[in-house]
Design an enzyme around this catalytic site. Structure first.
Site, PDB file in Angstrom:
ATOM      1  N   ASN A  56       1.576   3.028  -2.646  1.00 33.93           N
ATOM      2  CA  ASN A  56       0.879   3.960  -3.555  1.00 33.93           C
ATOM      3  C   ASN A  56      -0.396   4.493  -2.904  1.00 33.93           C
ATOM      4  O   ASN A  56      -0.730   5.667  -3.070  1.00 33.93           O
ATOM      5  CB  ASN A  56       0.570   3.283  -4.891  1.00 33.93           C
ATOM      6  CG  ASN A  56       1.799   3.266  -5.787  1.00 33.93           C
ATOM      7  OD1 ASN A  56       2.235   4.304  -6.262  1.00 33.93           O
ATOM      8  ND2 ASN A  56       2.377   2.084  -5.977  1.00 33.93           N
TER       9      ASN A  56
ATOM     10  N   LEU B 112      -8.907  -8.649 -13.407  1.00 35.06           N
ATOM     11  CA  LEU B 112     -10.337  -8.317 -13.470  1.00 35.06           C
ATOM     12  C   LEU B 112     -10.871  -8.680 -14.855  1.00 35.06           C
ATOM     13  O   LEU B 112     -10.185  -8.507 -15.865  1.00 35.06           O
ATOM     14  CB  LEU B 112     -10.541  -6.826 -13.184  1.00 35.06           C
ATOM     15  CG  LEU B 112     -10.152  -6.414 -11.758  1.00 35.06           C
ATOM     16  CD1 LEU B 112     -10.017  -4.899 -11.643  1.00 35.06           C
ATOM     17  CD2 LEU B 112     -11.168  -6.940 -10.741  1.00 35.06           C
TER      18      LEU B 112
ATOM     19  N   GLY C 106       0.776  -1.244   0.000  1.00 33.24           N
ATOM     20  CA  GLY C 106       0.000   0.000   0.000  1.00 33.24           C
ATOM     21  C   GLY C 106       0.802   1.286   0.000  1.00 33.24           C
ATOM     22  O   GLY C 106       0.314   2.321   0.466  1.00 33.24           O
TER      23      GLY C 106
ATOM     24  N   ASN D  65      -5.196   2.317 -13.181  1.00 32.96           N
ATOM     25  CA  ASN D  65      -4.224   1.379 -12.628  1.00 32.96           C
ATOM     26  C   ASN D  65      -2.837   1.994 -12.691  1.00 32.96           C
ATOM     27  O   ASN D  65      -2.570   2.847 -13.536  1.00 32.96           O
ATOM     28  CB  ASN D  65      -4.241   0.097 -13.477  1.00 32.96           C
ATOM     29  CG  ASN D  65      -3.263  -0.956 -12.980  1.00 32.96           C
ATOM     30  OD1 ASN D  65      -3.144  -1.195 -11.772  1.00 32.96           O
ATOM     31  ND2 ASN D  65      -2.537  -1.586 -13.889  1.00 32.96           N
TER      32      ASN D  65
ATOM     33  N   HIS E 193       1.131   0.843 -13.218  1.00 26.85           N
ATOM     34  CA  HIS E 193       1.973  -0.283 -13.642  1.00 26.85           C
ATOM     35  C   HIS E 193       3.430   0.175 -13.635  1.00 26.85           C
ATOM     36  O   HIS E 193       3.736   1.260 -14.146  1.00 26.85           O
ATOM     37  CB  HIS E 193       1.563  -0.756 -15.045  1.00 26.85           C
ATOM     38  CG  HIS E 193       2.364  -1.944 -15.482  1.00 26.85           C
ATOM     39  ND1 HIS E 193       2.162  -3.201 -14.951  1.00 26.85           N
ATOM     40  CD2 HIS E 193       3.393  -2.054 -16.345  1.00 26.85           C
ATOM     41  CE1 HIS E 193       3.038  -4.040 -15.491  1.00 26.85           C
ATOM     42  NE2 HIS E 193       3.788  -3.372 -16.340  1.00 26.85           N
TER      43      HIS E 193
ATOM     44  N   ASP F 150      -2.751  -4.737 -18.465  1.00 28.70           N
ATOM     45  CA  ASP F 150      -1.862  -3.569 -18.523  1.00 28.70           C
ATOM     46  C   ASP F 150      -2.008  -2.817 -19.845  1.00 28.70           C
ATOM     47  O   ASP F 150      -1.022  -2.396 -20.463  1.00 28.70           O
ATOM     48  CB  ASP F 150      -0.398  -3.992 -18.276  1.00 28.70           C
ATOM     49  CG  ASP F 150      -0.239  -4.609 -16.900  1.00 28.70           C
ATOM     50  OD1 ASP F 150      -0.906  -4.149 -15.964  1.00 28.70           O
ATOM     51  OD2 ASP F 150       0.543  -5.568 -16.766  1.00 28.70           O
TER      52      ASP F 150
ATOM     53  N   ARG G 295      -5.350  -9.013  -8.457  1.00 29.47           N
ATOM     54  CA  ARG G 295      -6.289  -9.939  -9.095  1.00 29.47           C
ATOM     55  C   ARG G 295      -6.566  -9.442 -10.508  1.00 29.47           C
ATOM     56  O   ARG G 295      -6.748  -8.234 -10.725  1.00 29.47           O
ATOM     57  CB  ARG G 295      -7.643  -9.978  -8.356  1.00 29.47           C
ATOM     58  CG  ARG G 295      -7.597 -10.440  -6.939  1.00 29.47           C
ATOM     59  CD  ARG G 295      -7.042 -11.812  -6.742  1.00 29.47           C
ATOM     60  NE  ARG G 295      -7.803 -12.896  -7.380  1.00 29.47           N
ATOM     61  CZ  ARG G 295      -7.364 -14.146  -7.498  1.00 29.47           C
ATOM     62  NH1 ARG G 295      -6.161 -14.461  -7.074  1.00 29.47           N
ATOM     63  NH2 ARG G 295      -8.114 -15.069  -8.054  1.00 29.47           N
TER      64      ARG G 295
HETATM   65  C1  GRF Z   1       3.693  -1.109  -7.375  1.00 20.76           C
HETATM   66  O1  GRF Z   1       4.967  -1.255  -7.896  1.00 20.76           O
HETATM   67  C2  GRF Z   1       2.683  -0.955  -8.473  1.00 20.76           C
HETATM   68  O2  GRF Z   1       3.188  -0.292  -9.582  1.00 20.76           O
HETATM   69  C3  GRF Z   1       2.365  -2.387  -8.827  1.00 20.76           C
HETATM   70  O3  GRF Z   1       2.357  -3.074  -7.605  1.00 20.76           O
HETATM   71  C4  GRF Z   1       3.203  -2.384  -6.675  1.00 20.76           C
HETATM   72  C5  GRF Z   1       2.334  -2.056  -5.484  1.00 20.76           C
HETATM   73  O4  GRF Z   1       3.062  -1.456  -4.450  1.00 20.76           O
HETATM   74  N1  GRF Z   1       1.120  -2.451  -9.563  1.00 20.76           N
HETATM   75  P1  GRF Z   1       2.307  -0.811  -3.227  1.00 20.76           P
HETATM   76  O5  GRF Z   1       1.382  -1.865  -2.655  1.00 20.76           O
HETATM   77  O6  GRF Z   1       1.547   0.386  -3.730  1.00 20.76           O
HETATM   78  O7  GRF Z   1       3.391  -0.424  -2.261  1.00 20.76           O
END
Ligand code: GRF
Length: 216
Positions: A16, A95, A14, A109, A111, A147, A93
């Protein structure tokens, strides 16, 4: 204008999500988080949400017979929070088309690569194997292919000769934490339009009272 409501879907650390929580703490940020939903119990992201006093929900995919019924359940739960935008932030997951279409152009999203290069998992290992000179991250609207979808914001970082997947991941992650709040701000400010599967970012409206030079 009322702040736009976000639902953030996570499966783990988490970080992000934390960048969005921190951004939303600023009084002039145009969005707020109404719900954090995880498909895994006990993850750090849930802790982060609770600490910020955000409503959380855990719906485990393991409790459902198939993907469709799991998605129906998360859809209902998300609807209950009445979000304007659904943000996938490390939600692990896949989707299905049905879910994605229900949230068309309201589901984004992050990526950790410069899409459309390096879709899928283990991006940093693959960037190093390929000898790419730049890596980066992308915020995009979600489409049924993995993606894939209109790109909203990207950030690039250099790849260094002595990089390992971990050092590269850390450099990219720093940028992830900048571009997720930026993309949300652009959308919440109404500046993002999807035209022919490409994103157009409109210029910011001038502040009230600003003189506009019609020639400029
Ligand atoms: C990040 O690198 C994001 O780009 C990818 O999964 C990772 C999640 O990291 N989709 P966090 O849970 O936000 O720390």
């Amino acid at each position: 204008m009322a702040r736009q409501k976000l639902a953030v879907l996570i499966s783990g650390r988490g970080s992000n999500l934390q960048s969005l929580i921190d951004a939303c703490a600023a009084p002039d940020f145009p969005a707020e988080i109404a719900l954090v939903l995880s498909n895994v119990e006990g993850v750090q992201g849930l802790e982060r949400a609770r600490k910020a006093k955000i409503q959380t929900s855990v719906i485990s995919h393991r409790d459902f017979a198939d993907r469709a019924s799991f998605e129906d359940a998360i859809h209902e739960r998300i609807l209950g929070a009445r979000p304007d935008l659904v943000c996938l932030a490390g939600f692990m997951r896949i989707l299905t088309d049905g879910f994605i279409k229900r949230w068309n152009n309201r589901l984004i999203n992050i990526h950790p690569s410069l899409l459309p290069a390096f879709r899928g998992l283990h991006t940093h290992e693959r960037v190093l194997e390929a000898g790419a000179r730049f890596a980066g991250c992308t915020i995009h609207f979600v489409r049924p292919a993995m993606d894939d979808g209109p790109i909203i914001v990207q950030a690039a970082v250099p790849v260094r000769a002595d990089d390992t997947p971990d050092t590269l991941a850390a450099r990219v992650l720093e940028q992830e934490h900048k571009i997720y709040p930026l993309a949300v701000r652009l959308i919440a400010d109404g500046r993002v339009r999807v035209v022919g599967e490409r994103v157009l970012i409109e210029r910011a409206a001038p502040a009230e009272g600003t003189l506009i030079n019609p020639a400029g």
